[in-house]
Write an enzyme that holds these catalytic residues in place. Structure first.
Site, PDB file in Angstrom:
ATOM      1  N   ILE A  13       0.851  -1.201   0.000  1.00 33.61           N
ATOM      2  CA  ILE A  13       0.000   0.000   0.000  1.00 33.61           C
ATOM      3  C   ILE A  13       0.881   1.244   0.000  1.00 33.61           C
ATOM      4  O   ILE A  13       0.639   2.204  -0.727  1.00 33.61           O
ATOM      5  CB  ILE A  13      -0.903   0.044   1.259  1.00 33.61           C
ATOM      6  CG1 ILE A  13      -1.857  -1.142   1.284  1.00 33.61           C
ATOM      7  CG2 ILE A  13      -1.673   1.358   1.325  1.00 33.61           C
ATOM      8  CD1 ILE A  13      -2.556  -1.351   2.626  1.00 33.61           C
ATOM      9  N   ASP A 162     -14.168   0.237   2.088  1.00 33.24           N
ATOM     10  CA  ASP A 162     -15.506  -0.355   2.146  1.00 33.24           C
ATOM     11  C   ASP A 162     -16.513   0.519   1.374  1.00 33.24           C
ATOM     12  O   ASP A 162     -17.408   0.009   0.702  1.00 33.24           O
ATOM     13  CB  ASP A 162     -15.957  -0.526   3.604  1.00 33.24           C
ATOM     14  CG  ASP A 162     -14.939  -1.339   4.402  1.00 33.24           C
ATOM     15  OD1 ASP A 162     -14.451  -2.347   3.865  1.00 33.24           O
ATOM     16  OD2 ASP A 162     -14.608  -0.950   5.540  1.00 33.24           O
ATOM     17  N   HIS A 190     -14.352  -2.406  10.334  1.00 28.09           N
ATOM     18  CA  HIS A 190     -13.702  -2.812   9.088  1.00 28.09           C
ATOM     19  C   HIS A 190     -13.277  -4.275   9.153  1.00 28.09           C
ATOM     20  O   HIS A 190     -12.097  -4.595   9.194  1.00 28.09           O
ATOM     21  CB  HIS A 190     -12.504  -1.906   8.772  1.00 28.09           C
ATOM     22  CG  HIS A 190     -11.772  -2.351   7.539  1.00 28.09           C
ATOM     23  ND1 HIS A 190     -12.337  -2.292   6.279  1.00 28.09           N
ATOM     24  CD2 HIS A 190     -10.551  -2.922   7.366  1.00 28.09           C
ATOM     25  CE1 HIS A 190     -11.489  -2.790   5.398  1.00 28.09           C
ATOM     26  NE2 HIS A 190     -10.395  -3.184   6.027  1.00 28.09           N
TER      27      HIS A 190
HETATM   28  P1  NAD Z   1       3.124  -4.917   3.170  1.00 25.50           P
HETATM   29  O1  NAD Z   1       3.721  -6.023   3.935  1.00 25.50           O
HETATM   30  O2  NAD Z   1       3.236  -4.940   1.695  1.00 25.50           O
HETATM   31  O3  NAD Z   1       3.708  -3.529   3.683  1.00 25.50           O
HETATM   32  C1  NAD Z   1       3.796  -3.199   5.035  1.00 25.50           C
HETATM   33  C2  NAD Z   1       5.007  -2.318   5.236  1.00 25.50           C
HETATM   34  O4  NAD Z   1       5.067  -1.981   6.619  1.00 25.50           O
HETATM   35  C3  NAD Z   1       6.339  -2.996   4.865  1.00 25.50           C
HETATM   36  O5  NAD Z   1       7.053  -2.201   3.947  1.00 25.50           O
HETATM   37  C4  NAD Z   1       7.058  -3.124   6.196  1.00 25.50           C
HETATM   38  O6  NAD Z   1       8.452  -3.022   6.085  1.00 25.50           O
HETATM   39  C5  NAD Z   1       6.445  -1.940   6.955  1.00 25.50           C
HETATM   40  N1  NAD Z   1       6.642  -2.014   8.396  1.00 25.50           N
HETATM   41  C6  NAD Z   1       6.608  -3.087   9.214  1.00 25.50           C
HETATM   42  N2  NAD Z   1       6.893  -2.726  10.481  1.00 25.50           N
HETATM   43  C7  NAD Z   1       7.096  -1.395  10.465  1.00 25.50           C
HETATM   44  C8  NAD Z   1       7.409  -0.431  11.465  1.00 25.50           C
HETATM   45  N3  NAD Z   1       7.579  -0.762  12.761  1.00 25.50           N
HETATM   46  N4  NAD Z   1       7.556   0.845  11.084  1.00 25.50           N
HETATM   47  C9  NAD Z   1       7.381   1.215   9.790  1.00 25.50           C
HETATM   48  N5  NAD Z   1       7.093   0.351   8.805  1.00 25.50           N
HETATM   49  C10 NAD Z   1       6.929  -0.934   9.136  1.00 25.50           C
HETATM   50  O7  NAD Z   1       1.567  -4.837   3.606  1.00 25.50           O
HETATM   51  P2  NAD Z   1       0.397  -4.013   2.878  1.00 25.50           P
HETATM   52  O8  NAD Z   1      -0.258  -4.863   1.886  1.00 25.50           O
HETATM   53  O9  NAD Z   1       0.909  -2.679   2.484  1.00 25.50           O
HETATM   54  O10 NAD Z   1      -0.645  -3.856   4.105  1.00 25.50           O
HETATM   55  C11 NAD Z   1      -0.305  -3.101   5.236  1.00 25.50           C
HETATM   56  C12 NAD Z   1      -1.412  -3.150   6.269  1.00 25.50           C
HETATM   57  O11 NAD Z   1      -2.605  -2.523   5.778  1.00 25.50           O
HETATM   58  C13 NAD Z   1      -1.838  -4.574   6.654  1.00 25.50           C
HETATM   59  O12 NAD Z   1      -2.033  -4.638   8.039  1.00 25.50           O
HETATM   60  C14 NAD Z   1      -3.156  -4.756   5.932  1.00 25.50           C
HETATM   61  O13 NAD Z   1      -3.976  -5.711   6.535  1.00 25.50           O
HETATM   62  C15 NAD Z   1      -3.732  -3.373   6.042  1.00 25.50           C
HETATM   63  N6  NAD Z   1      -4.808  -3.042   5.105  1.00 25.50           N
HETATM   64  C16 NAD Z   1      -5.827  -2.272   5.574  1.00 25.50           C
HETATM   65  C17 NAD Z   1      -6.859  -1.904   4.724  1.00 25.50           C
HETATM   66  C18 NAD Z   1      -7.977  -1.038   5.226  1.00 25.50           C
HETATM   67  O14 NAD Z   1      -9.007  -0.934   4.548  1.00 25.50           O
HETATM   68  N7  NAD Z   1      -7.849  -0.363   6.335  1.00 25.50           N
HETATM   69  C19 NAD Z   1      -6.867  -2.340   3.385  1.00 25.50           C
HETATM   70  C20 NAD Z   1      -5.805  -3.118   2.946  1.00 25.50           C
HETATM   71  C21 NAD Z   1      -4.772  -3.478   3.820  1.00 25.50           C
HETATM   72  C1  LMR Z   2      -9.333  -5.146   2.871  1.00 22.97           C
HETATM   73  O1  LMR Z   2     -10.476  -4.909   3.230  1.00 22.97           O
HETATM   74  O2  LMR Z   2      -9.045  -5.388   1.684  1.00 22.97           O
HETATM   75  C2  LMR Z   2      -8.218  -5.082   3.880  1.00 22.97           C
HETATM   76  O3  LMR Z   2      -8.711  -4.945   5.175  1.00 22.97           O
HETATM   77  C3  LMR Z   2      -7.215  -6.176   3.761  1.00 22.97           C
HETATM   78  C4  LMR Z   2      -7.749  -7.519   4.158  1.00 22.97           C
HETATM   79  O4  LMR Z   2      -7.086  -8.187   4.966  1.00 22.97           O
HETATM   80  O5  LMR Z   2      -8.792  -7.944   3.648  1.00 22.97           O
END
Ligand code: NAD
Ligand code: LMR
Length: 337
Positions: A13, A162, A190
């Protein structure tokens, strides 16, 4: 002048979100922090001729927990002067996992990053993307309370994906392809059944045949699983999330700059925002995503969508509340330990 910071900027992300921030005309300074690879991501984005000045800050080599002095100073440099901090740091799901399965790792990551926000940019708006949002936002609130800098009007759980999914999936029924014309509030939390799309309140109204409603609601509630399954072990939604996260951040910044009439559903601490107390009493939970009117200091008013929900939606809301109670309690007790 607006300074935005992305924490977790090198991730799935974080990278596209940082790209969108870099090309935004609303952002003057952009700081990226991650435990790996931020100098490369920042150098790459710095060649784009848009106005935002960009800098990358990385943790000390091998310091994945962000505990050394060098890492602390990188966080300090990234966060000082921030107006908006967007947090997509943490691990994503793999098939077969729930968002709650991410809690053990992500709770500590979010706690550490919010402690840094409390120290270096206590007045910034904080947008939490890291899952499970239903628990990471209560953790963030508790950390900020403990530091004596909690402003509930400026802490947001990002649930915009969402809303984006509801806007998109309803098109299969309405046939309308221009999403900017539809406004569908999605409330609750969420994850799964805590996500409650209120199609009865869509503007303009959408006629959804009753035999199609269950499937549509279910697809919004479990849209995340659809992506996790399709990515087959390579993570969860990243590109649609970057779009959604940026869309929400833009709204927060526009409101900060004085633009009026901006309303976004977001997961907030109800007792601390105007209009939220009544919703907290009605739902029995302190955190809930509701459409919030945004202004220069964050949430100006939480709009109460409960009265206008129809009977079908009221049942969904009751179900959401049950799940949320546990998720919120898990976050609060982790932070208080
Ligand atoms: P990813 O693993 O591709 O990226 C996460 C990044 O966080 C990595 O680059 C990692 O090095 C970094 N990281 C880890 N620990 C850290 C720290 N202490 N300080 C700074 N950076 C740190 O994961 P992603 O696909 O980008 O997803 C990230 C998060 O977002 C997940 O928890 C995922 O579930 C969540 N997410 C939320 C939503 C939402 O709607 N709110 C949607 C999609 C994903
Ligand atoms: C989403 O809704 O896509 C995120 O919360 C990532 C997940 O774990 O589904």
């Amino acid at each position: 002048m607006v300074k935005a910071v992305v924490l977790g900027a090198s991730g799935g992300i974080g990278q596209p979100l940082s790209l969108l921030c870099k090309i935004s005309t609303l952002i003057d300074d952009l700081a990226l922090f991650d435990v790996v690879n931020t100098p490369g991501v920042a150098a790459d984005l710095s060649h784009i001729s848009s106005k935002a000045k960009i800098e990358g800050f990385v943790a000390a080599k091998g310091d994945m927990k962000g505990e050394t002095e060098e890492t602390e100073s990188a966080k300090k440099n990234a966060l000082t002067g921030a107006d908006v901090v967007i947090i997509p740091a943490g691990v994503p799901r793999k098939p077969g996992m729930t968002r709650d399965d991410l809690f053990n790792i992500n709770a500590s990551i979010v706690k550490g990053l919010i402690e840094a926000c409390a120290k270096y940019c206590p007045k910034a708006a904080i947008l939490v993307i890291s899952n499970p949002v239903n628990s990471t936002v209560p953790i963030a609130a508790e950390v900020l309370k403990k530091a004596g800098v909690f402003d509930p009007k400026k802490l947001f759980g990002v649930t915009t994906l969402d809303v984006v999914r509801a806007e998109t999936f309803v098109q299969d029924i309405s046939g309308e392809r221009n999403t900017s014309k539809v406004d569908i509030p999605v409330i609750g939390g969420h994850s799964g059944a805590t996500i409650v799309p209120l199609f009865s309140q869509a503007k303009p109204s959408v006629n959804i045949p009753s035999e199609k409603l269950d499937a549509l609601v279910n697809r919004v509630q479990f849209g995340g699983d659809e992506v996790v399954k399709a990515k087959d072990g390579a993570g969860s939604a990243t590109l649609s999330m970057a779009y959604a996260g940026f869309r929400f951040a833009e709204s927060v910044i526009k409101a900060m700059k004085g633009e009026k009439g901006i309303v976004e559903p977001t997961f907030v601490y109800l007792p601390g925002v105007p209009g939220g107390e009544e919703i907290a009493k009605q739902t029995g939970v302190d955190y809930f995503s509701v459409p919030c009117e945004l202004g220069p200091s964050g949430v100006e008013k939480a709009n109460n969508p409960l009265g206008t929900a129809n009977d079908y939606e009221k049942k969904l809301i009751d179900e959401a509340i049950k799940g949320l109670k546990t998720n919120i309690e898990t976050g609060v007790s982790f932070a208080k330990k």
